[in-house]
Design a protein around this motif. Structure first.
Motif, PDB file in Angstrom:
ATOM      1  N   GLU A   1     106.502 -69.462  23.354  1.00  0.00           N
ATOM      2  CA  GLU A   1     106.604 -68.032  23.191  1.00  0.00           C
ATOM      3  C   GLU A   1     107.916 -67.731  22.483  1.00  0.00           C
ATOM      4  N   SER A   2     108.009 -66.560  21.923  1.00  0.00           N
ATOM      5  CA  SER A   2     109.235 -66.179  21.248  1.00  0.00           C
ATOM      6  C   SER A   2     110.217 -65.642  22.273  1.00  0.00           C
ATOM      7  N   LEU A   3     111.052 -66.536  22.798  1.00  0.00           N
ATOM      8  CA  LEU A   3     111.980 -66.195  23.864  1.00  0.00           C
ATOM      9  C   LEU A   3     113.426 -66.357  23.401  1.00  0.00           C
ATOM     10  N   THR A   4     114.290 -65.474  23.879  1.00  0.00           N
ATOM     11  CA  THR A   4     115.703 -65.545  23.546  1.00  0.00           C
ATOM     12  C   THR A   4     116.523 -65.216  24.784  1.00  0.00           C
ATOM     13  N   LEU A   5     117.641 -65.907  24.957  1.00  0.00           N
ATOM     14  CA  LEU A   5     118.533 -65.681  26.088  1.00  0.00           C
ATOM     15  C   LEU A   5     119.957 -65.522  25.605  1.00  0.00           C
ATOM     16  N   TRP A   6     120.670 -64.545  26.161  1.00  0.00           N
ATOM     17  CA  TRP A   6     122.084 -64.340  25.869  1.00  0.00           C
ATOM     18  C   TRP A   6     122.870 -64.499  27.166  1.00  0.00           C
ATOM     19  N   VAL A   7     123.953 -65.315  27.141  1.00  0.00           N
ATOM     20  CA  VAL A   7     124.809 -65.494  28.312  1.00  0.00           C
ATOM     21  C   VAL A   7     126.231 -65.100  27.962  1.00  0.00           C
ATOM     22  N   SER A   8     127.008 -64.745  28.986  1.00  0.00           N
ATOM     23  CA  SER A   8     128.368 -64.265  28.757  1.00  0.00           C
ATOM     24  C   SER A   8     129.256 -65.367  28.192  1.00  0.00           C
ATOM     25  N   ASN A   9     130.070 -65.014  27.217  1.00  0.00           N
ATOM     26  CA  ASN A   9     130.972 -65.965  26.579  1.00  0.00           C
ATOM     27  C   ASN A   9     132.286 -66.015  27.359  1.00  0.00           C
ATOM     28  N   ASP A  10     132.195 -66.498  28.587  1.00  0.00           N
ATOM     29  CA  ASP A  10     133.362 -66.683  29.441  1.00  0.00           C
ATOM     30  C   ASP A  10     133.053 -67.817  30.417  1.00  0.00           C
ATOM     31  N   GLN A  11     133.958 -68.095  31.331  1.00  0.00           N
ATOM     32  CA  GLN A  11     133.774 -69.234  32.232  1.00  0.00           C
ATOM     33  C   GLN A  11     132.718 -69.003  33.310  1.00  0.00           C
ATOM     34  N   ASN A  12     132.219 -67.771  33.432  1.00  0.00           N
ATOM     35  CA  ASN A  12     131.144 -67.505  34.393  1.00  0.00           C
ATOM     36  C   ASN A  12     129.781 -67.904  33.839  1.00  0.00           C
ATOM     37  N   LYS A  13     129.573 -67.665  32.553  1.00  0.00           N
ATOM     38  CA  LYS A  13     128.330 -68.024  31.854  1.00  0.00           C
ATOM     39  C   LYS A  13     127.091 -67.458  32.556  1.00  0.00           C
ATOM     40  N   ILE A  14     127.119 -66.162  32.806  1.00  0.00           N
ATOM     41  CA  ILE A  14     125.989 -65.512  33.469  1.00  0.00           C
ATOM     42  C   ILE A  14     125.024 -64.923  32.431  1.00  0.00           C
ATOM     43  N   PRO A  15     123.739 -64.880  32.730  1.00  0.00           N
ATOM     44  CA  PRO A  15     122.784 -64.270  31.794  1.00  0.00           C
ATOM     45  C   PRO A  15     123.053 -62.782  31.638  1.00  0.00           C
ATOM     46  N   LEU A  16     123.070 -62.323  30.410  1.00  0.00           N
ATOM     47  CA  LEU A  16     123.235 -60.903  30.125  1.00  0.00           C
ATOM     48  C   LEU A  16     121.911 -60.251  29.746  1.00  0.00           C
ATOM     49  N   LYS A  17     121.059 -61.036  29.065  1.00  0.00           N
ATOM     50  CA  LYS A  17     119.803 -60.478  28.582  1.00  0.00           C
ATOM     51  C   LYS A  17     118.806 -61.594  28.279  1.00  0.00           C
TER      52      LYS A  17
END
Length: 258
Positions: A213-229
């Motif tokens: 499927e056409s899936l995309t993930l964005w994670v925070s660019n810091d040491q936490n690396k949490i999903p943003l979207k």
């Protein structure tokens, strides 16, 4: 909706291996996500980490919960409970719980991992069955893999188009995931515009990796690396999951400055 929850957690594996990575999360971390189709809210999902002791070992007990909201709750009730118990010493899961009710579709399973013998005992409480399956070395479950790779992600040495693979065991099958880092991108969030690391997941089909499927993930660019979207393109429109709340992050984050 059944696939929606699987999608949400499986996408979280998209990270880079770096055995010297520092701990990205801590006891008490809590993340909340709003899952929606355009303006229509479908459900909310949370991930919470609690430090504990399991069979004498220091562990992180992670609770993943998903629940439908609004009109969807009237016509297609979703109430999901996912849990993973992860050894603090090597970041490997020892127990996984999946108890779900999605529009009448139910499952109630426990998976007990023997990392040393490379197998998993699946206890199906609904059908009252137990069966042992072979697994890969250092196998992860659907939730633990997210926390494992968060620890390994070396954000200072990421290279565009770099591919990473990981082994998962889910329900009664082994899965192989391949993920590709696409670069940095500044995205709009509830907290303002935030610089994120962008990834694209692929799933193995037979011996060839294909984009399911056409899936995309964005994670925070810091040491936490949490999903943003998380975004999944559909035949009409797209399904998205956005960070809606967080508490007790281990490291400072750009999000807090917004």
């Amino acid at each position: 909706m059944k696939k929606l929850v699987f999608l949400f957690f499986s996408l979280s594996i998209i990270n880079i291996w770096n055995m010297q990575g520092q701990q990205a999360y801590a006891d008490g971390e809590w993340l909340k996500f709003r899952i929606h189709y355009g303006w229509f809210n479908a459900s909310f999902a949370t991930l919470e980490v609690k430090k504990s002791i399991y069979k004498g070992d220091s562990v992180f007990h992670v609770f993943g919960r998903g629940k439908s909201t609004g009109l969807l709750d009237l016509f297609f009730k979703v109430d999901d409970d996912y849990q993973s118990i992860i050894r603090a010493t090597d970041q490997l899961p020892v127990k996984f719980i999946r108890k779900i009710n999605e529009g009448g579709y139910t499952k109630n399973r426990r998976i007990y991992f023997n990392q040393e013998k490379q197998n998993a005992l699946v206890h199906d409480l609904k059908r009252e069955t137990k069966k042992t399956f072979p697994t890969k070395a250092n196998v992860q479950d659907l939730i633990s893999v997210f926390y494992f790779f968060r620890n390994q992600l070396d954000i200072d040495n990421l290279k565009e188009n770099q591919a990473i693979e990981a082994d998962l065991f889910f329900d009664d099958e082994n899965y192989r995931f391949r993920t590709v880092y696409l670069g940095k991108e500044r995205i709009k969030t509830k907290y303002g515009k935030v610089e994120a690391l962008k990834f694209r997941p692929y799933v193995q089909a037979g011996r060839v990796f294909e984009e399911e499927e056409s899936l995309t993930l964005w994670v925070s660019n810091d040491q936490n690396k949490i999903p943003l979207k998380i975004k999944a393109k559909l035949a009409v429109g797209s399904l998205e999951a956005d960070l809606d709340g967080f508490k007790n992050l281990k490291h400072p984050t750009e999000i807090l400055a917004k």
